[in-house]
Motif scaffolding. Structure first.
Motif, PDB file in Angstrom:
ATOM      1  N   ASN A  65       0.832  -1.200   0.000  1.00 31.26           N
ATOM      2  CA  ASN A  65       0.000   0.000   0.000  1.00 31.26           C
ATOM      3  C   ASN A  65       0.868   1.252   0.000  1.00 31.26           C
ATOM      4  OD1 ASN A  65      -3.022  -0.909   0.712  1.00 31.26           O
ATOM      5  ND2 ASN A  65      -1.578  -2.233   1.793  1.00 31.26           N
ATOM      6  N   ARG A  66       0.782   2.005  -1.082  1.00 31.26           N
ATOM      7  CA  ARG A  66       1.478   3.279  -1.131  1.00 31.26           C
ATOM      8  C   ARG A  66       0.571   4.434  -0.716  1.00 31.26           C
ATOM      9  NH1 ARG A  66       4.693   0.446  -0.450  1.00 31.26           N
ATOM     10  NH2 ARG A  66       6.412  -0.296  -1.750  1.00 31.26           N
ATOM     11  N   SER A  67      -0.718   4.143  -0.572  1.00 24.85           N
ATOM     12  CA  SER A  67      -1.657   5.103  -0.012  1.00 24.85           C
ATOM     13  C   SER A  67      -2.611   4.335   0.889  1.00 24.85           C
ATOM     14  CB  SER A  67      -2.418   5.850  -1.121  1.00 24.85           C
ATOM     15  OG  SER A  67      -3.223   4.961  -1.869  1.00 24.85           O
ATOM     16  N   THR A  68      -3.472   5.057   1.582  1.00 26.94           N
ATOM     17  CA  THR A  68      -4.347   4.437   2.572  1.00 26.94           C
ATOM     18  C   THR A  68      -5.273   3.407   1.934  1.00 26.94           C
ATOM     19  OG1 THR A  68      -4.362   6.558   3.727  1.00 26.94           O
ATOM     20  CG2 THR A  68      -6.004   4.934   4.400  1.00 26.94           C
ATOM     21  N   PRO A  69      -5.364   2.210   2.499  1.00 24.54           N
ATOM     22  CA  PRO A  69      -6.272   1.197   1.949  1.00 24.54           C
ATOM     23  C   PRO A  69      -7.727   1.611   2.105  1.00 24.54           C
ATOM     24  CG  PRO A  69      -5.380   0.461   4.035  1.00 24.54           C
ATOM     25  CD  PRO A  69      -4.626   1.704   3.671  1.00 24.54           C
ATOM     26  N   GLN A  70      -8.581   1.011   1.275  1.00 26.95           N
ATOM     27  CA  GLN A  70     -10.022   1.185   1.401  1.00 26.95           C
ATOM     28  C   GLN A  70     -10.611  -0.031   2.101  1.00 26.95           C
ATOM     29  OE1 GLN A  70     -10.168   2.486  -3.072  1.00 26.95           O
ATOM     30  NE2 GLN A  70     -12.172   2.914  -2.178  1.00 26.95           N
ATOM     31  N   CYS A  71     -11.765   0.164   2.726  1.00 21.36           N
ATOM     32  CA  CYS A  71     -12.354  -0.931   3.500  1.00 21.36           C
ATOM     33  C   CYS A  71     -13.862  -0.938   3.331  1.00 21.36           C
ATOM     34  CB  CYS A  71     -11.982  -0.763   4.978  1.00 21.36           C
ATOM     35  SG  CYS A  71     -12.464  -2.150   6.029  1.00 21.36           S
ATOM     36  N   ASP A  72     -14.418  -2.114   3.122  1.00 20.15           N
ATOM     37  CA  ASP A  72     -15.862  -2.284   3.019  1.00 20.15           C
ATOM     38  C   ASP A  72     -16.526  -1.869   4.333  1.00 20.15           C
ATOM     39  OD1 ASP A  72     -18.160  -3.872   1.453  1.00 20.15           O
ATOM     40  OD2 ASP A  72     -18.280  -4.358   3.597  1.00 20.15           O
ATOM     41  N   PRO A  73     -17.686  -1.184   4.279  1.00 18.72           N
ATOM     42  CA  PRO A  73     -18.363  -0.763   5.506  1.00 18.72           C
ATOM     43  C   PRO A  73     -18.696  -1.912   6.453  1.00 18.72           C
ATOM     44  CG  PRO A  73     -19.290   0.380   3.613  1.00 18.72           C
ATOM     45  CD  PRO A  73     -18.350  -0.656   3.073  1.00 18.72           C
ATOM     46  N   GLY A  74     -18.978  -3.088   5.914  1.00 18.39           N
ATOM     47  CA  GLY A  74     -19.276  -4.223   6.775  1.00 18.39           C
ATOM     48  C   GLY A  74     -18.081  -4.645   7.617  1.00 18.39           C
ATOM     49  N   ILE A  75     -16.893  -4.612   7.023  1.00 11.51           N
ATOM     50  CA  ILE A  75     -15.683  -4.938   7.782  1.00 11.51           C
ATOM     51  C   ILE A  75     -15.415  -3.867   8.830  1.00 11.51           C
ATOM     52  CG2 ILE A  75     -13.186  -5.253   7.602  1.00 11.51           C
ATOM     53  CD1 ILE A  75     -13.636  -6.470   4.851  1.00 11.51           C
ATOM     54  N   MET A  76     -15.629  -2.601   8.466  1.00 10.13           N
ATOM     55  CA  MET A  76     -15.464  -1.511   9.430  1.00 10.13           C
ATOM     56  C   MET A  76     -16.399  -1.692  10.623  1.00 10.13           C
ATOM     57  SD  MET A  76     -15.109   1.874   7.016  1.00 10.13           S
ATOM     58  CE  MET A  76     -14.950   2.932   8.468  1.00 10.13           C
ATOM     59  N   ALA A  77     -17.646  -2.046  10.347  1.00 14.92           N
ATOM     60  CA  ALA A  77     -18.613  -2.235  11.426  1.00 14.92           C
ATOM     61  C   ALA A  77     -18.212  -3.395  12.332  1.00 14.92           C
ATOM     62  CB  ALA A  77     -20.006  -2.477  10.836  1.00 14.92           C
ATOM     63  N   LEU A  78     -17.702  -4.466  11.730  1.00 15.06           N
ATOM     64  CA  LEU A  78     -17.260  -5.622  12.507  1.00 15.06           C
ATOM     65  C   LEU A  78     -16.129  -5.232  13.459  1.00 15.06           C
ATOM     66  CD1 LEU A  78     -17.365  -8.753  12.939  1.00 15.06           C
ATOM     67  CD2 LEU A  78     -15.615  -8.907  11.175  1.00 15.06           C
ATOM     68  N   LEU A  79     -15.134  -4.511  12.956  1.00 15.99           N
ATOM     69  CA  LEU A  79     -13.992  -4.133  13.778  1.00 15.99           C
ATOM     70  C   LEU A  79     -14.367  -3.103  14.842  1.00 15.99           C
ATOM     71  CD1 LEU A  79     -11.283  -3.961  10.974  1.00 15.99           C
ATOM     72  CD2 LEU A  79     -11.437  -5.662  12.799  1.00 15.99           C
ATOM     73  N   SER A  80     -15.250  -2.189  14.492  1.00 17.82           N
ATOM     74  CA  SER A  80     -15.634  -1.163  15.468  1.00 17.82           C
ATOM     75  C   SER A  80     -16.524  -1.726  16.569  1.00 17.82           C
ATOM     76  CB  SER A  80     -16.334   0.006  14.769  1.00 17.82           C
ATOM     77  OG  SER A  80     -17.533  -0.412  14.157  1.00 17.82           O
ATOM     78  N   SER A  81     -17.077  -2.928  16.360  1.00 19.21           N
ATOM     79  CA  SER A  81     -17.929  -3.538  17.384  1.00 19.21           C
ATOM     80  C   SER A  81     -17.126  -4.191  18.495  1.00 19.21           C
ATOM     81  CB  SER A  81     -18.839  -4.587  16.746  1.00 19.21           C
ATOM     82  OG  SER A  81     -18.103  -5.761  16.383  1.00 19.21           O
ATOM     83  N   ALA A  82     -15.816  -4.339  18.313  1.00 22.62           N
ATOM     84  CA  ALA A  82     -14.985  -5.071  19.280  1.00 22.62           C
ATOM     85  C   ALA A  82     -14.581  -4.177  20.449  1.00 22.62           C
ATOM     86  CB  ALA A  82     -13.744  -5.621  18.593  1.00 22.62           C
ATOM     87  N   ASP A  83     -14.524  -4.775  21.631  1.00 18.98           N
ATOM     88  CA  ASP A  83     -14.002  -4.072  22.800  1.00 18.98           C
ATOM     89  C   ASP A  83     -12.485  -3.971  22.744  1.00 18.98           C
ATOM     90  OD1 ASP A  83     -16.481  -3.747  24.605  1.00 18.98           O
ATOM     91  OD2 ASP A  83     -16.556  -5.864  24.031  1.00 18.98           O
ATOM     92  N   LEU A  84     -11.856  -4.913  22.041  1.00 22.00           N
ATOM     93  CA  LEU A  84     -10.405  -4.891  21.871  1.00 22.00           C
ATOM     94  C   LEU A  84     -10.055  -5.552  20.546  1.00 22.00           C
ATOM     95  CD1 LEU A  84      -7.542  -4.336  23.098  1.00 22.00           C
ATOM     96  CD2 LEU A  84      -7.619  -6.674  24.000  1.00 22.00           C
ATOM     97  N   VAL A  85      -9.213  -4.895  19.746  1.00 16.87           N
ATOM     98  CA  VAL A  85      -8.693  -5.456  18.503  1.00 16.87           C
ATOM     99  C   VAL A  85      -7.210  -5.730  18.703  1.00 16.87           C
ATOM    100  CG1 VAL A  85      -8.327  -5.100  16.035  1.00 16.87           C
ATOM    101  CG2 VAL A  85     -10.374  -4.162  17.136  1.00 16.87           C
ATOM    102  N   VAL A  86      -6.770  -6.916  18.296  1.00 11.56           N
ATOM    103  CA  VAL A  86      -5.368  -7.318  18.449  1.00 11.56           C
ATOM    104  C   VAL A  86      -4.817  -7.679  17.074  1.00 11.56           C
ATOM    105  CG1 VAL A  86      -3.755  -8.896  19.585  1.00 11.56           C
ATOM    106  CG2 VAL A  86      -5.867  -8.199  20.760  1.00 11.56           C
ATOM    107  N   GLY A  87      -3.662  -7.110  16.730  1.00  9.71           N
ATOM    108  CA  GLY A  87      -3.030  -7.411  15.450  1.00  9.71           C
ATOM    109  C   GLY A  87      -1.529  -7.488  15.580  1.00  9.71           C
TER     110      GLY A  87
END
Length: 349
Positions: free
Chosen positions: A57-79
């Motif tokens: 990625n040479r610029s900011t990636p794009q993300c499907d709204p469904g994936i965004m909603a899934l990640l924002s629903s978490a109390d903690l994200v680990v990567g």
């Protein structure tokens, strides 16, 4: 010097070009399951993502709204933070060739906003083979940058073998480590966790921790089924009280196993492309693991259920676009479905 055996090095390129479905397929579990019935009234949601890098990625990636909603629903994200965070790479040639990883602070900030991950709900592991790609100064800058951004880190020995993190009303213990390094052992020593001591983890976590989670950087790359040694290590950790294992390093989606009450997701693939800007298609399939953990008094810390959510990283100009596999169509959707059915024969059952 790295610590990869010769057989590993010789198999790296063929496996990159054609990720392997070989290996033992016995005893693996479905990519989604409910483990507690009746379901608890209160749960805390964890979300685990794979390797994060700016290589593709040479610029900011794009993300499907469904994936965004899934990640924002978490109390903690680990990567897994697969790239040192520096403004100017010190390994200039290696960075241009893609063998040495790097990303800027702005890229990380913009990416987290684009995928819906709040910084105060994120923890990144620094226990991986690329974390010293830009030298000791690059490692120190990475640690300082993440601290300034309010992003919690795991996988450094300074905090001990078990690092306590809060998520909702629960206290979790994280043991993050890497089996692989791309530099001399002396450089990793004291900076990156490389020791596997599950017996000690259990002793250190005996008090005030609801669930012990391991985040290993292990196994061999570009293989959908883990090697016997990796499965043996998972069984060892489970026998010492580790309840959840979410692995990295394979750069492809790997299988799930249940060992007693322990859930093991051997590899989540890349969250953002780390190998090549135009990686062969099986390496562009990723997964997000969501785990709901009981916060009820009688079952506190028990895993209520888990699910792998599969997505594809599509090329969009000079960056990637993350879309759920359900959004694919035509031949691409058929070949992705066939690959996932080979890894998870019961996923559609």
């Amino acid at each position: 010097m790295s610590n990869y055996p010769l057989s590993y090095k010789l198999s790296w390129l063929p496996s990159l070009l054609k990720p392997s479905l070989g290996g033992d397929r016995n005893g693996f579990a479905a990519p989604a399951a409910t483990l507690i019935e009746p379901r608890p009234s209160r749960t805390v949601r964890l979300a685990f993502v794979g390797d994060i890098s700016a290589v593709a990625n040479r610029s900011t990636p794009q993300c499907d709204p469904g994936i965004m909603a899934l990640l924002s629903s978490a109390d903690l994200v680990v990567g897994n933070c697969e790239s040192p965070i520096v403004e100017r790479p010190s390994a200039v040639l290696g960075t241009k060739l893609g063998t040495h990883h790097t990303m800027t602070e702005q890229f990380l900030v913009d990416t987290l906003a684009a995928v819906g991950i709040a910084r105060d709900r994120l923890a990144l592991s620094l226990a991986n083979n690329h974390v010293l790609d830009q030298g000791i100064a690059g490692f120190d800058q990475t640690v300082a940058t993440l601290k300034r951004l309010g992003i919690r880190t795991i996988g450094t020995p300074a905090k001990g073998p078990i690092e306590r993190l809060s998520a909702g009303s629960l206290t979790l213990g994280f043991a993050a480590f890497t089996l692989w390094r791309n530099a001399d052992a002396a450089l990793f020593s004291g900076r990156v966790s490389m020791t596997v001591e599950p017996a000690r983890w259990r002793r250190d976590a005996a008090k005030s921790i609801d669930l012990i989670c391991a985040v290993p950087h292990w196994d061999w790359e570009f293989r959908h089924f883990p090697r016997p040694a990796t499965r043996a290590l998972a069984r060892l950790m489970a026998s010492h009280g580790v309840g959840l294992i979410a692995g990295h390093h394979a750069h492809v989606v790997q299988t799930v196993e249940r060992i007693g009450k322990t859930v093991v997701a051997y590899g989540l693939g890349d969250f953002l492309g780390t190998a090549l800007s135009r990686q062969p298609w099986p390496g562009r399939i990723g997964a997000i693991l969501t785990v709901d953990v009981s916060a009820d008094l009688g079952t506190r810390g028990a895993i209520e259920g888990y699910q792998l959510h599969f997505f594809m990283r599509l090329r969009q100009g000079n960056h990637e676009w993350l879309v759920p596999i359900e959004a694919l169509d035509g031949a691409e959707k058929r070949r992705v479905a066939a690959r996932l059915d080979a890894i998870f024969p019961t996923r559609s059952a």
